[in-house]
Design a protein around this motif. Structure first.
Motif, mmCIF file in Angstrom:
data_model
loop_
_atom_site.group_PDB
_atom_site.id
_atom_site.type_symbol
_atom_site.label_atom_id
_atom_site.label_comp_id
_atom_site.label_asym_id
_atom_site.label_seq_id
_atom_site.Cartn_x
_atom_site.Cartn_y
_atom_site.Cartn_z
ATOM 1 N N ALA A 289 -20.328 1.812 -29.870
ATOM 2 C CA ALA A 289 -20.613 3.205 -30.191
ATOM 3 C C ALA A 289 -21.665 3.702 -29.215
ATOM 4 O O ALA A 289 -22.724 3.077 -29.073
ATOM 5 C CB ALA A 289 -21.103 3.361 -31.624
ATOM 6 N N VAL A 290 -21.375 4.783 -28.534
ATOM 7 C CA VAL A 290 -22.281 5.298 -27.514
ATOM 8 C C VAL A 290 -22.576 6.771 -27.792
ATOM 9 O O VAL A 290 -21.744 7.499 -28.330
ATOM 10 C CB VAL A 290 -21.706 5.139 -26.088
ATOM 11 C CG1 VAL A 290 -21.532 3.670 -25.759
ATOM 12 C CG2 VAL A 290 -20.386 5.877 -25.933
ATOM 13 N N VAL A 291 -23.774 7.182 -27.423
ATOM 14 C CA VAL A 291 -24.188 8.579 -27.509
ATOM 15 C C VAL A 291 -24.309 9.115 -26.091
ATOM 16 O O VAL A 291 -24.982 8.511 -25.254
ATOM 17 C CB VAL A 291 -25.535 8.714 -28.253
ATOM 18 C CG1 VAL A 291 -26.014 10.170 -28.226
ATOM 19 C CG2 VAL A 291 -25.410 8.231 -29.687
ATOM 20 N N VAL A 292 -23.643 10.237 -25.824
ATOM 21 C CA VAL A 292 -23.649 10.837 -24.489
ATOM 22 C C VAL A 292 -24.275 12.228 -24.575
ATOM 23 O O VAL A 292 -23.646 13.163 -25.073
ATOM 24 C CB VAL A 292 -22.219 10.952 -23.913
ATOM 25 C CG1 VAL A 292 -22.264 11.491 -22.484
ATOM 26 C CG2 VAL A 292 -21.506 9.601 -23.963
ATOM 27 N N VAL B 217 -20.156 9.641 -29.280
ATOM 28 C CA VAL B 217 -20.788 10.813 -29.889
ATOM 29 C C VAL B 217 -21.398 11.647 -28.778
ATOM 30 O O VAL B 217 -22.283 11.175 -28.052
ATOM 31 C CB VAL B 217 -21.880 10.400 -30.891
ATOM 32 C CG1 VAL B 217 -22.385 11.627 -31.650
ATOM 33 C CG2 VAL B 217 -21.380 9.337 -31.847
ATOM 34 N N VAL B 218 -20.910 12.860 -28.617
ATOM 35 C CA VAL B 218 -21.444 13.760 -27.593
ATOM 36 C C VAL B 218 -22.565 14.581 -28.221
ATOM 37 O O VAL B 218 -22.334 15.317 -29.183
ATOM 38 C CB VAL B 218 -20.351 14.679 -27.034
ATOM 39 C CG1 VAL B 218 -20.937 15.650 -26.006
ATOM 40 C CG2 VAL B 218 -19.234 13.847 -26.401
ATOM 41 N N ASP B 219 -23.758 14.447 -27.674
ATOM 42 C CA ASP B 219 -24.918 15.202 -28.155
ATOM 43 C C ASP B 219 -25.053 16.454 -27.292
ATOM 44 O O ASP B 219 -25.478 16.398 -26.147
ATOM 45 C CB ASP B 219 -26.180 14.333 -28.057
ATOM 46 C CG ASP B 219 -27.436 15.078 -28.505
ATOM 47 O OD1 ASP B 219 -27.307 16.207 -29.019
ATOM 48 O OD2 ASP B 219 -28.544 14.526 -28.311
ATOM 49 N N GLY C 136 -33.053 18.201 -33.604
ATOM 50 C CA GLY C 136 -32.662 16.974 -34.297
ATOM 51 C C GLY C 136 -31.279 16.483 -33.973
ATOM 52 O O GLY C 136 -30.774 15.556 -34.627
ATOM 53 N N SER C 137 -30.625 17.060 -32.955
ATOM 54 C CA SER C 137 -29.250 16.651 -32.634
ATOM 55 C C SER C 137 -29.180 15.196 -32.191
ATOM 56 O O SER C 137 -28.190 14.504 -32.455
ATOM 57 C CB SER C 137 -28.654 17.555 -31.561
ATOM 58 O OG SER C 137 -29.348 17.406 -30.325
ATOM 59 N N GLY C 138 -30.233 14.712 -31.539
ATOM 60 C CA GLY C 138 -30.227 13.321 -31.082
ATOM 61 C C GLY C 138 -30.192 12.352 -32.257
ATOM 62 O O GLY C 138 -29.467 11.348 -32.235
ATOM 63 N N GLU C 139 -30.945 12.666 -33.309
ATOM 64 C CA GLU C 139 -30.954 11.811 -34.491
ATOM 65 C C GLU C 139 -29.609 11.856 -35.209
ATOM 66 O O GLU C 139 -29.107 10.832 -35.691
ATOM 67 C CB GLU C 139 -32.071 12.249 -35.439
ATOM 68 C CG GLU C 139 -32.150 11.435 -36.720
ATOM 69 C CD GLU C 139 -32.300 9.939 -36.451
ATOM 70 O OE1 GLU C 139 -31.726 9.143 -37.229
ATOM 71 O OE2 GLU C 139 -32.976 9.565 -35.471
ATOM 72 N N VAL C 140 -29.006 13.046 -35.279
ATOM 73 C CA VAL C 140 -27.674 13.178 -35.877
ATOM 74 C C VAL C 140 -26.672 12.310 -35.122
ATOM 75 O O VAL C 140 -25.843 11.612 -35.725
ATOM 76 C CB VAL C 140 -27.214 14.653 -35.878
ATOM 77 C CG1 VAL C 140 -25.748 14.760 -36.268
ATOM 78 C CG2 VAL C 140 -28.073 15.482 -36.820
ATOM 79 N N ALA C 141 -26.757 12.331 -33.793
ATOM 80 C CA ALA C 141 -25.826 11.556 -32.968
ATOM 81 C C ALA C 141 -26.024 10.061 -33.171
ATOM 82 O O ALA C 141 -25.055 9.300 -33.304
ATOM 83 C CB ALA C 141 -26.008 11.928 -31.494
ATOM 84 N N ARG C 142 -27.289 9.630 -33.209
ATOM 85 C CA ARG C 142 -27.554 8.196 -33.392
ATOM 86 C C ARG C 142 -27.088 7.725 -34.770
ATOM 87 O O ARG C 142 -26.567 6.620 -34.919
ATOM 88 C CB ARG C 142 -29.049 7.917 -33.191
ATOM 89 C CG ARG C 142 -29.490 7.995 -31.740
ATOM 90 C CD ARG C 142 -30.922 7.529 -31.560
ATOM 91 N NE ARG C 142 -31.872 8.460 -32.161
ATOM 92 C CZ ARG C 142 -32.374 9.530 -31.544
ATOM 93 N NH1 ARG C 142 -31.996 9.818 -30.308
ATOM 94 N NH2 ARG C 142 -33.250 10.310 -32.147
ATOM 95 N N ARG C 143 -27.271 8.569 -35.768
ATOM 96 C CA ARG C 143 -26.825 8.213 -37.115
ATOM 97 C C ARG C 143 -25.306 8.073 -37.164
ATOM 98 O O ARG C 143 -24.769 7.123 -37.770
ATOM 99 C CB ARG C 143 -27.276 9.284 -38.104
ATOM 100 C CG ARG C 143 -26.807 9.064 -39.544
ATOM 101 C CD ARG C 143 -27.433 10.118 -40.454
ATOM 102 N NE ARG C 143 -26.955 10.017 -41.824
ATOM 103 C CZ ARG C 143 -25.939 10.698 -42.316
ATOM 104 N NH1 ARG C 143 -25.266 11.552 -41.537
ATOM 105 N NH2 ARG C 143 -25.566 10.550 -43.579
ATOM 106 N N ALA C 144 -24.591 8.995 -36.514
ATOM 107 C CA ALA C 144 -23.131 8.918 -36.494
ATOM 108 C C ALA C 144 -22.666 7.648 -35.786
ATOM 109 O O ALA C 144 -21.725 6.976 -36.233
ATOM 110 C CB ALA C 144 -22.551 10.155 -35.808
ATOM 111 N N ALA C 145 -23.342 7.305 -34.678
ATOM 112 C CA ALA C 145 -22.960 6.091 -33.948
ATOM 113 C C ALA C 145 -23.197 4.845 -34.796
ATOM 114 O O ALA C 145 -22.384 3.907 -34.805
ATOM 115 C CB ALA C 145 -23.742 6.002 -32.635
ATOM 116 N N ALA C 146 -24.296 4.822 -35.537
ATOM 117 C CA ALA C 146 -24.571 3.680 -36.416
ATOM 118 C C ALA C 146 -23.527 3.582 -37.522
ATOM 119 O O ALA C 146 -23.089 2.475 -37.901
ATOM 120 C CB ALA C 146 -25.974 3.808 -37.008
#
Length: 350
Positions: free
Chosen positions: A98-101, A70-72, A78-88
């Motif tokens: 699942a990684v957030v970049v 997931v590219v943030d 709130g983009s960081g929370e959106v990214a973490r939710r997608a990774a989960a």
């Protein structure tokens, strides 16, 4: 880059519900995987939207070990929370990782283009030799073709997106956006609705929300599929033309000329040999020649001007084609019966 811990049980591979939407998405991924030689570890670029979530779910079943990235872009609150939710969600669907970049998005070419460049660079940096699957659908393909057609950018721009252009894979180009949305509903997962996707300030959004529906209404439906078929046909034609242009380029290539300002040796092209071919092949050969020299993104206007150096020589000066350095720009010139790329000082260089 951060990893996210999943919650809840991991689905058993192969236990997705057999709804029409799920089967359509799985079929697209299965056929893509078979075309690449069979199951393999893959990376999936995940935004959290319906298209990429459906792709993740199908890839877990059909492709092999799946890592979601997931590219943030950090362009919205709130983009960081959106990214973490997608990774989960990806881990809950069975991804092995699942990684957030997070990335920094510049402004060159506009926010949309800069975000795309940052996203692709981030995905390429973490893929570790694996193909990267992207959730572009038939609807995205139709929009791309229509935008290219409207901008008059030439045949290459209306070839649309390829299902495989290493390292990028697009298994869903035969799947409708409505089917990925339905699949998420069938799986009981809630996709993220990016507000940018409904912002009329973006040209693509207006094409999606206004132009394509109007064309569907006026022409009686089937427009998106017709545009996608057009892209497929043009890619097939383009592959033949590219092969012929490569033969022309190899035949016309001559050793470098001495005397470049930056001491870089660059192969030249014989004008006599280029003139034996139709203009369409000449321009493709020149584009490929420039790409080999590290000059990408050449516009059709530049190619037309370079072709005038070959077929309409009147003593005109060279054609600046981009690339180079802060001190020098790259210019295609006609010299002693050849096309040559020279580095010329920039007027504003200090």
């Amino acid at each position: 880059m951060g990893r996210v811990s999943g919650s809840g049980p991991t689905p058993v591979p192969g236990r997705l519900p057999e709804t029409a939407a799920v089967l359509a998405v799985r079929r697209g991924v299965r056929e893509w995987v078979a075309g690449q030689g069979g199951r393999m570890p893959v990376v999936v670029g995940l935004s959290g939207g319906a298209d990429s979530l459906a792709l993740v779910a199908a890839a877990v079943v059909e492709a092999g070990d799946v890592t979601a990235v997931v590219v943030d872009h950090r362009l919205q609150d709130g983009s960081g929370e959106v990214a973490r939710r997608a990774a989960a969600q990806a881990l809950g669907l069975g991804c092995v990782d699942a990684v957030v970049v997070p990335v920094e998005v510049g402004r060159e070419g506009g926010v949309e283009a800069a975000a795309r460049a940052a996203r692709y660079a981030a995905l390429d940096a973490v893929r570790d030799g694996r193909p990267v699957l992207l959730g572009h659908t038939l609807d995205d393909q139709a929009e791309t073709v229509l935008l290219g057609l409207g901008r008059g950018s030439g045949g290459r721009s209306i070839q649309g997106m390829a299902a495989w252009n290493a390292p990028w894979g697009r298994p869903l180009l035969g799947v409708r956006r409505a089917q990925t949305v339905r699949m998420c509903a069938d799986l009981g997962i809630e996709p993220w609705d990016d507000p940018h996707n409904t912002d009329p300030g973006y040209t693509r959004v207006r094409v999606r929300a206004e132009v394509l529906p109007l064309l569907e209404d006026v022409l009686g439906g089937g427009v998106a599929q017709a545009l996608a078929r057009t892209a497929d046909q043009l890619r097939e034609d383009g592959a033949v033309l590219d092969a012929l242009a490569d033969e022309l380029r190899h035949s016309a290539t001559l050793p470098p000329a001495p005397g470049g300002l930056d001491d870089t040796e660059r192969p030249r092209l014989s004008i006599e040999i280029l003139l034996t071919a139709p203009a369409a092949l000449r321009r493709r050969a020149v584009r490929a020649w420039l790409a080999d020299l590290g000059v990408s993104g050449v516009k059709n206007a530049h190619l037309q001007a370079v072709d005038e150096l070959v077929s309409g020589w009147r003593g005109q000066g060279g054609v600046a084609v981009g690339g180079g350095s802060r001190a020098h720009r790259l210019v295609v010139t006609r010299e002693h019966g050849t096309l040559t790329v020279r580095a010329q000082p920039r007027i504003d260089a200090t």
